[in-house]
Design an enzyme around this catalytic site. Structure first.
Site, PDB file in Angstrom:
ATOM      1  N   ASP A  69       1.113  -1.367  -0.015  1.00 41.55           N
ATOM      2  CA  ASP A  69      -0.131  -0.049   0.195  1.00 41.55           C
ATOM      3  C   ASP A  69       0.824   1.147   0.221  1.00 41.55           C
ATOM      4  O   ASP A  69       1.679   1.467   0.695  1.00 41.55           O
ATOM      5  CB  ASP A  69      -0.872  -0.161   1.283  1.00 41.55           C
ATOM      6  CG  ASP A  69      -2.097   0.806   1.216  1.00 41.55           C
ATOM      7  OD1 ASP A  69      -2.305   1.281   0.053  1.00 41.55           O
ATOM      8  OD2 ASP A  69      -2.880   1.132   2.087  1.00 41.55           O
ATOM      9  N   HIS A  86       3.389   3.007  -8.990  1.00 37.16           N
ATOM     10  CA  HIS A  86       3.233   1.635  -9.504  1.00 37.16           C
ATOM     11  C   HIS A  86       4.688   1.212  -9.885  1.00 37.16           C
ATOM     12  O   HIS A  86       4.807   0.101  -9.578  1.00 37.16           O
ATOM     13  CB  HIS A  86       1.919   1.496 -10.400  1.00 37.16           C
ATOM     14  CG  HIS A  86       0.741   2.135  -9.886  1.00 37.16           C
ATOM     15  ND1 HIS A  86       0.428   1.829  -8.619  1.00 37.16           N
ATOM     16  CD2 HIS A  86      -0.383   2.674 -10.414  1.00 37.16           C
ATOM     17  CE1 HIS A  86      -0.632   2.505  -8.469  1.00 37.16           C
ATOM     18  NE2 HIS A  86      -1.554   3.070  -9.462  1.00 37.16           N
ATOM     19  N   LEU A 180      10.564 -20.891  -3.958  1.00 34.32           N
ATOM     20  CA  LEU A 180       9.814 -20.145  -3.416  1.00 34.32           C
ATOM     21  C   LEU A 180       8.494 -20.119  -4.078  1.00 34.32           C
ATOM     22  O   LEU A 180       8.581 -20.179  -5.286  1.00 34.32           O
ATOM     23  CB  LEU A 180      10.311 -18.675  -3.377  1.00 34.32           C
ATOM     24  CG  LEU A 180       9.493 -17.399  -3.183  1.00 34.32           C
ATOM     25  CD1 LEU A 180       9.365 -17.394  -1.433  1.00 34.32           C
ATOM     26  CD2 LEU A 180      10.010 -16.276  -3.360  1.00 34.32           C
TER      27      LEU A 180
END
Length: 295
Positions: A69, A86, A180
């Site tokens: 955020d 972004h 991962l």
């Protein structure tokens, strides 16, 4: 790039606090084994020498979830368009993925774009869809080199067809990787996830494939979108939210019932190694009892 949700790169920013949940998860699944520093079969061992001195391999969270955020606020503070925030958030995610793999985190789930984010201006949404598409496409080669398996969860029916196609291809290409598990939640809603799991179970009961009395937490969890994404570790041990907002914003509501929560004022594009270390050290300082009183 988020508000009630986010994107591979989010948007917000108040005051930070570290919150310690107290009551742990109870489930019909067997109790999770203690964090294991041993890698999965086929994966290169995580080099303990890569761990910063303040971290202990045996007590790292196995699954970390992140509400990314603050992208738009980061850009606004610099007089830049939200798209710049972004892009900066994308770089922060790439660094978090790199550190997670290097330090032996087994699963990372990132809240990239929420169901509620569809109400944002069309120009911003369109930019984000193109960004997701580009990031996934450009990352596949590195995921293969680094042993990272990608999964995308959320309401894919609302995504552009081209993004759906690239996501499916990337999932298939990386499906055998085991170092991962990286899950991107795009067009995701925790409430919708719970509702769709209920519908699936109801259909099984209606078709006589399942008896209602046999439904338990384990069966319910198996119907959630995350069951395939992080199947070894369906519940986040640690959930991090950046930008000072103190809420989950409809993210992994069932799965995070007993996650340790960590909130920071840092805006997502500024979230780096020091911030991640702070969150992990905070996690390691907590006593996770899962409802059991220690005598």
């Amino acid at each position: 790039m988020r508000q009630a949700a986010n994107t591979m790169l989010p948007s917000h920013s108040p005051a930070a606090t570290h919150q310690l949940p107290t009551s742990p998860r109870r489930s019909t699944r067997p109790a999770p084994p203690p964090p294991c520093p041993c890698p999965r079969a086929g994966a290169a061992p995580a080099a303990e020498s890569l761990l910063p001195g303040c971290l202990r391999a045996e007590s790292l969270p196995r699954h970390v979830a992140v509400v990314m955020d603050g992208n738009a606020r980061w850009a606004r503070a610099r007089g830049l368009p939200s798209a710049a925030g972004h892009e900066a958030g994308r770089r922060a995610l790439e660094e978090t993925v790199r550190l997670s793999r290097a330090w032996g985190i087994r699963a990372l789930t990132a809240f990239a774009f929420s169901n509620e984010n569809w109400s944002r201006p069309k120009v911003e949404v369109d930019f984000l869809m193109r960004l997701f598409e580009r990031v996934i496409h450009d990352s596949v080669a590195e995921f293969l080199r680094e042993g990272i398996r990608l999964r995308v969860i959320g309401d894919s029916s609302r995504l552009p067809v081209s993004l759906q196609k690239i996501a499916r291809e990337a999932e298939e290409t990386t499906r055998n990787n085991s170092q991962l598990d990286l899950t991107l939640a795009i067009s995701y809603s925790g409430r919708r996830d719970i509702v769709q799991a209920c519908r699936k179970l109801a259909q099984k009961v209606q078709s006589k494939a399942l008896a209602a009395e046999d439904i338990d937490e384990a069966l319910f969890t198996d119907e959630l979108e995350t069951s395939c994404a992080a199947d070894e570790f369906p519940y986040p041990d640690l959930l991090i939210r950046t930008s000072g907002e103190l809420r989950l914003s409809n993210f992994l509501l069932w799965q995070s019932a007993y996650s340790e929560l960590f909130f920071t004022n840092t805006l997502w594009p500024d979230f780096g190694e020091a911030d991640y270390l702070e969150a992990l050290c905070s996690f390691q300082s907590r006593d996770r009892r899962f409802g059991v009183r220690k005598l």
